[in-house]
Design a protein around this motif. Structure first.
Motif, mmCIF file in Angstrom:
data_model
loop_
_atom_site.group_PDB
_atom_site.id
_atom_site.type_symbol
_atom_site.label_atom_id
_atom_site.label_comp_id
_atom_site.label_asym_id
_atom_site.label_seq_id
_atom_site.Cartn_x
_atom_site.Cartn_y
_atom_site.Cartn_z
ATOM 1 N N PRO A 129 99.965 48.218 0.482
ATOM 2 C CA PRO A 129 100.246 48.432 -0.945
ATOM 3 C C PRO A 129 100.999 49.727 -1.247
ATOM 4 O O PRO A 129 101.715 49.804 -2.245
ATOM 5 C CB PRO A 129 98.850 48.451 -1.576
ATOM 6 N N GLY A 130 100.863 50.723 -0.403
ATOM 7 C CA GLY A 130 101.555 51.980 -0.652
ATOM 8 C C GLY A 130 103.006 51.978 -0.238
ATOM 9 O O GLY A 130 103.735 52.949 -0.490
ATOM 10 N N LEU A 131 103.466 50.897 0.390
ATOM 11 C CA LEU A 131 104.837 50.828 0.896
ATOM 12 C C LEU A 131 105.773 50.369 -0.220
ATOM 13 O O LEU A 131 106.287 49.246 -0.214
ATOM 14 C CB LEU A 131 104.908 49.870 2.083
ATOM 15 N N THR A 132 106.012 51.237 -1.176
ATOM 16 C CA THR A 132 106.871 50.894 -2.297
ATOM 17 C C THR A 132 108.046 51.869 -2.371
ATOM 18 O O THR A 132 108.134 52.818 -1.583
ATOM 19 C CB THR A 132 106.096 50.943 -3.632
ATOM 20 N N GLY A 133 108.931 51.623 -3.313
ATOM 21 C CA GLY A 133 110.041 52.528 -3.543
ATOM 22 C C GLY A 133 111.117 52.435 -2.488
ATOM 23 O O GLY A 133 111.355 51.389 -1.879
ATOM 24 N N PHE A 134 111.780 53.563 -2.231
ATOM 25 C CA PHE A 134 112.936 53.612 -1.336
ATOM 26 C C PHE A 134 112.571 53.222 0.086
ATOM 27 O O PHE A 134 113.262 52.421 0.719
ATOM 28 C CB PHE A 134 113.530 55.029 -1.370
ATOM 29 N N THR A 135 111.481 53.764 0.601
ATOM 30 C CA THR A 135 111.111 53.507 1.994
ATOM 31 C C THR A 135 110.837 52.034 2.241
ATOM 32 O O THR A 135 111.343 51.452 3.210
ATOM 33 C CB THR A 135 109.872 54.332 2.377
ATOM 34 N N GLY A 136 110.043 51.405 1.393
ATOM 35 C CA GLY A 136 109.754 49.991 1.566
ATOM 36 C C GLY A 136 110.981 49.132 1.420
ATOM 37 O O GLY A 136 111.166 48.164 2.170
ATOM 38 N N SER A 137 111.845 49.470 0.484
ATOM 39 C CA SER A 137 113.070 48.688 0.283
ATOM 40 C C SER A 137 113.979 48.781 1.505
ATOM 41 O O SER A 137 114.548 47.774 1.949
ATOM 42 C CB SER A 137 113.815 49.180 -0.964
ATOM 43 N N VAL A 138 114.134 49.981 2.047
ATOM 44 C CA VAL A 138 114.969 50.156 3.244
ATOM 45 C C VAL A 138 114.397 49.367 4.415
ATOM 46 O O VAL A 138 115.134 48.692 5.155
ATOM 47 C CB VAL A 138 115.094 51.645 3.595
ATOM 48 N N LEU A 139 113.088 49.446 4.610
ATOM 49 C CA LEU A 139 112.453 48.734 5.723
ATOM 50 C C LEU A 139 112.686 47.234 5.619
ATOM 51 O O LEU A 139 113.159 46.591 6.583
ATOM 52 C CB LEU A 139 110.960 49.033 5.733
ATOM 53 N N VAL A 140 112.384 46.650 4.472
ATOM 54 C CA VAL A 140 112.489 45.200 4.314
ATOM 55 C C VAL A 140 113.942 44.737 4.431
ATOM 56 O O VAL A 140 114.247 43.777 5.149
ATOM 57 C CB VAL A 140 111.893 44.771 2.961
ATOM 58 N N LEU A 141 114.856 45.420 3.741
ATOM 59 C CA LEU A 141 116.253 44.986 3.758
ATOM 60 C C LEU A 141 116.884 45.158 5.140
ATOM 61 O O LEU A 141 117.719 44.344 5.554
ATOM 62 C CB LEU A 141 117.053 45.752 2.707
ATOM 63 N N THR A 142 116.477 46.191 5.866
ATOM 64 C CA THR A 142 116.997 46.355 7.229
ATOM 65 C C THR A 142 116.521 45.225 8.132
ATOM 66 O O THR A 142 117.306 44.662 8.914
ATOM 67 C CB THR A 142 116.568 47.706 7.808
ATOM 68 N N GLY A 200 123.696 44.117 -3.793
ATOM 69 C CA GLY A 200 123.442 42.990 -4.679
ATOM 70 C C GLY A 200 122.028 42.451 -4.637
ATOM 71 O O GLY A 200 121.721 41.502 -5.365
ATOM 72 N N GLU A 201 121.151 43.041 -3.826
ATOM 73 C CA GLU A 201 119.778 42.535 -3.689
ATOM 74 C C GLU A 201 118.977 42.758 -4.965
ATOM 75 O O GLU A 201 119.070 43.797 -5.614
ATOM 76 C CB GLU A 201 119.093 43.226 -2.508
ATOM 77 N N PHE A 202 118.175 41.766 -5.310
ATOM 78 C CA PHE A 202 117.353 41.858 -6.516
ATOM 79 C C PHE A 202 115.870 41.618 -6.230
ATOM 80 O O PHE A 202 115.017 42.403 -6.630
ATOM 81 C CB PHE A 202 117.847 40.853 -7.560
ATOM 82 N N GLY A 203 115.550 40.524 -5.526
ATOM 83 C CA GLY A 203 114.156 40.133 -5.352
ATOM 84 C C GLY A 203 113.322 41.167 -4.628
ATOM 85 O O GLY A 203 112.245 41.567 -5.108
ATOM 86 N N ALA A 204 113.793 41.640 -3.476
ATOM 87 C CA ALA A 204 113.003 42.567 -2.669
ATOM 88 C C ALA A 204 112.811 43.906 -3.377
ATOM 89 O O ALA A 204 111.704 44.463 -3.399
ATOM 90 C CB ALA A 204 113.658 42.783 -1.310
ATOM 91 N N VAL A 205 113.875 44.454 -3.970
ATOM 92 C CA VAL A 205 113.744 45.758 -4.625
ATOM 93 C C VAL A 205 112.870 45.655 -5.878
ATOM 94 O O VAL A 205 112.193 46.623 -6.257
ATOM 95 C CB VAL A 205 115.131 46.339 -4.970
ATOM 96 N N SER A 206 112.871 44.481 -6.514
ATOM 97 C CA SER A 206 111.988 44.301 -7.671
ATOM 98 C C SER A 206 110.531 44.347 -7.246
ATOM 99 O O SER A 206 109.695 44.995 -7.893
ATOM 100 C CB SER A 206 112.297 42.968 -8.366
ATOM 101 N N ILE A 207 110.223 43.640 -6.152
ATOM 102 C CA ILE A 207 108.851 43.637 -5.659
ATOM 103 C C ILE A 207 108.444 45.022 -5.175
ATOM 104 O O ILE A 207 107.296 45.452 -5.357
ATOM 105 C CB ILE A 207 108.708 42.586 -4.533
ATOM 106 N N MET A 208 109.385 45.743 -4.581
ATOM 107 C CA MET A 208 109.106 47.097 -4.101
ATOM 108 C C MET A 208 109.137 48.151 -5.211
ATOM 109 O O MET A 208 108.936 49.333 -4.956
ATOM 110 C CB MET A 208 110.125 47.478 -3.008
ATOM 111 N N ARG A 209 109.446 47.709 -6.424
ATOM 112 C CA ARG A 209 109.486 48.598 -7.587
ATOM 113 C C ARG A 209 110.410 49.794 -7.370
ATOM 114 O O ARG A 209 110.059 50.953 -7.621
ATOM 115 C CB ARG A 209 108.067 49.071 -7.955
ATOM 116 N N PHE A 210 111.617 49.483 -6.915
ATOM 117 C CA PHE A 210 112.655 50.499 -6.716
ATOM 118 C C PHE A 210 113.842 50.146 -7.598
ATOM 119 O O PHE A 210 114.473 49.105 -7.421
ATOM 120 C CB PHE A 210 113.072 50.556 -5.244
ATOM 121 N N ASP A 211 114.155 50.997 -8.567
ATOM 122 C CA ASP A 211 115.200 50.711 -9.541
ATOM 123 C C ASP A 211 116.584 51.005 -8.974
ATOM 124 O O ASP A 211 116.862 52.127 -8.518
ATOM 125 C CB ASP A 211 114.996 51.552 -10.807
#
Length: 519
Positions: A129-142, A200-211
């Motif tokens: 649950p703590g994996l949010t924001g920039f770090t989580g978005s980078v991890l998932v998208l990579t 152009g990603e929307f779904g993953a960054v929305s879930i990760m709460r990264f604007d």
């Protein structure tokens, strides 16, 4: 002995002759492709201009706009750099070393393409649950996008003639200087796709709460009837995309990378030392576990938790059929549109060729919702019979995923011997006959790979599908989103499982091709 044909001419050459004028047989369909790709931009310009220049300037100079710009560029840069590192390292280990089980690792390296980014994001955020924001978005998208680099680089490594490396050694140059030079266009094409995907990603960054730009554009569209600020942000995203595409084009340089003669029958395999072999196994296994094993384990958990929720087989089968049908149609249209652009980008060095190639990348960086709204605007005003019909959805897929096909075609044509086209011309063949009988057959592996990439990506597309699908039609992605949106994760699990299994088939084929030995 096969050798590489290169040129440092300011305008590019083929066997000493400049390639400047694009034949009409390629130019006309390429211009049509560019116009289709720029359709969302036209919509954004109309929307932005409707609010007046004051609104545009005010939106651009907001502190929030610059924060979004930094966040979006930072995310794209981080994901791209990490994807290059992961993709190139895995391609080298799988294709050019004696890594134990490298065929299996080659297939696993391509399978993340079957994992929707929003599914991967939810699984990671549910476990951590703590994996949010920039770090989580980078991890998932990579983890979901590095195959865009791995696949073209692996294909390029397989086609490099070992004799070239031996010549470099005899001239006192390092072996890697030849390898890296040959990999540059493929790595650059893959990196560009990753950057466009991240922007152009929307779904993953929305879930990760990264604007980023995409989330703010979506919020602006949903929160207000005045869509001018959202349109201005969309245009800024187009400008950012254009800058990245130009930078990638210049990074390729002006050399050609074709091999004269037949492709190499054998590759040079590097024998790893025991310590290096152990490190390679740990690295390859860790990437496979994080990118493939963890998401599939999460889906299995969903299936077990929701075993009693019940799923209607007829609805699941209908969603499966719609998903495969729409994705296949999108892949065919995208590939047909990409072929002339990819050939022009590979064979011609002119301002016209650069503009046509760069225009084809615009739509990929825009959020699916912007592309969908632009097509709704176009259909309502100029093609109403196509409103909420499947051709509009297929056209949206073509706009969104055209770069995947263009990059694959371009990289494959670059490695095809241009001398064979010259021979065909000297025998009296016209431009269309040369392309049909020589260029396309030689580039067929790249064309097929591009179509498979579009098919994979189109199956997972969500925002445009939600807005443009015909009334009463659901795909696996839309059903998955509907169920998860209401918190019915057990009911959503079968749709997610089928989607990932279907997407895994072309992913398996692409991964298998990357490890296939030349015979």
């Amino acid at each position: 002995m096969a050798r590489t044909v290169t040129s440092s001419s300011a305008r590019g050459t083929r066997l000493g002759r400049p390639l400047r004028r694009v034949p009409r047989v390629l130019l006309v369909p390429a211009v049509l492709t560019a116009l289709i790709s720029l359709l969302p931009v036209a919509y954004l310009v109309v929307r932005a201009s409707g609010g007046g220049i004051e609104t545009v300037v005010e939106t651009i100079w907001r502190a929030r706009t610059w924060e979004l710009t930094v966040a979006s560029l930072g995310l794209a840069a981080a994901v791209t750099l990490l994807s290059i590192f992961v993709g190139v390292s895995l391609a080298w280990l799988v294709v050019r070393t004696d890594l134990p089980g490298r065929r299996v690792f080659g297939v696993l390296a391509a399978l993340p393409l079957a994992v929707p980014s929003y599914v991967a994001a939810y699984i990671w955020i549910a476990a951590f649950p703590g994996l949010t924001g920039f770090t989580g978005s980078v991890l998932v998208l990579t983890l979901v996008s590095y195959p865009y680099v791995y696949l073209p680089v692996a294909a390029a490594l397989a086609r490099i003639d070992p004799a070239m490396e031996e010549v470099a050694l005899s001239l006192g140059r390092g072996r890697m200087s030849v390898v890296l030079r040959q990999l540059r266009p493929s790595a650059a094409a893959g990196a560009l796709l990753v950057a466009m995907y991240a922007l152009g990603e929307f779904g993953a960054v929305s879930i990760m709460r990264f604007d980023v730009f995409t989330t703010q554009i979506y919020t602006s569209y949903r929160a207000s009837f005045d869509r001018t600020p959202a349109a201005v942000l969309g245009l800024l995203l187009v400008v950012v995309t254009f800058v990245i595409v130009v930078a990638e084009s210049r990074s390729r340089g002006r050399a050609a990378y074709a091999t004269r003669g037949a492709p190499p029958r054998r590759r040079r395999v590097v024998a790893l030392r025991p310590a290096g072999k152990a490190a390679a196994l740990v690295w390859s296994g860790a990437v496979a576990a994080a990118a493939v094993g963890f998401p599939f384990a999460g889906i299995c958990y969903w299936l077990l938790e929701g075993a009693s929720s019940g799923v209607r087989p007829d609805r699941l089968l209908a969603a499966f059929g719609a998903t495969v049908g729409m994705a296949a149609a999108g892949a065919l249209v995208s590939t047909a549109l990409a072929v002339p652009v990819g050939v022009i980008a590979a064979r011609y060095r002119s301002r016209t060729a650069s503009v046509l190639e760069q225009a084809s990348y615009v739509g990929h960086a825009l959020p699916g919702i912007v592309v969908a709204l632009s097509l709704v605007f176009f259909a309502v005003r100029y093609a109403y019979p196509l409103y909420q019909r499947w051709p509009m959805l297929v056209l949206a897929y073509a706009v969104l995923f055209l770069p995947a096909a263009v990059g694959a075609v371009r990289a494959s044509v670059l490695q095809s011997p241009p001398v064979l086209e010259e021979v065909a011309r000297s025998l009296g063949r016209g431009p269309f006959a040369v392309m049909r009988q020589v260029t396309l057959p030689l580039a067929l592996p790249g064309v097929t790979a591009g179509a498979a990439l579009v098919f994979l990506t189109a199956m997972k597309e969500l925002p445009a599908t939600l807005l443009l699908r015909p009334t009463g039609m659901d795909t696996l992605a839309t059903r998955l989103w509907t169920e998860t949106g209401s918190g019915a994760y057990g009911a959503a699990a079968p749709y997610a499982a089928v989607l990932m299994l279907v997407a895994a088939v072309p992913g398996f084929v692409l991964g298998r091709r990357s490890t296939k030995e030349d015979t």
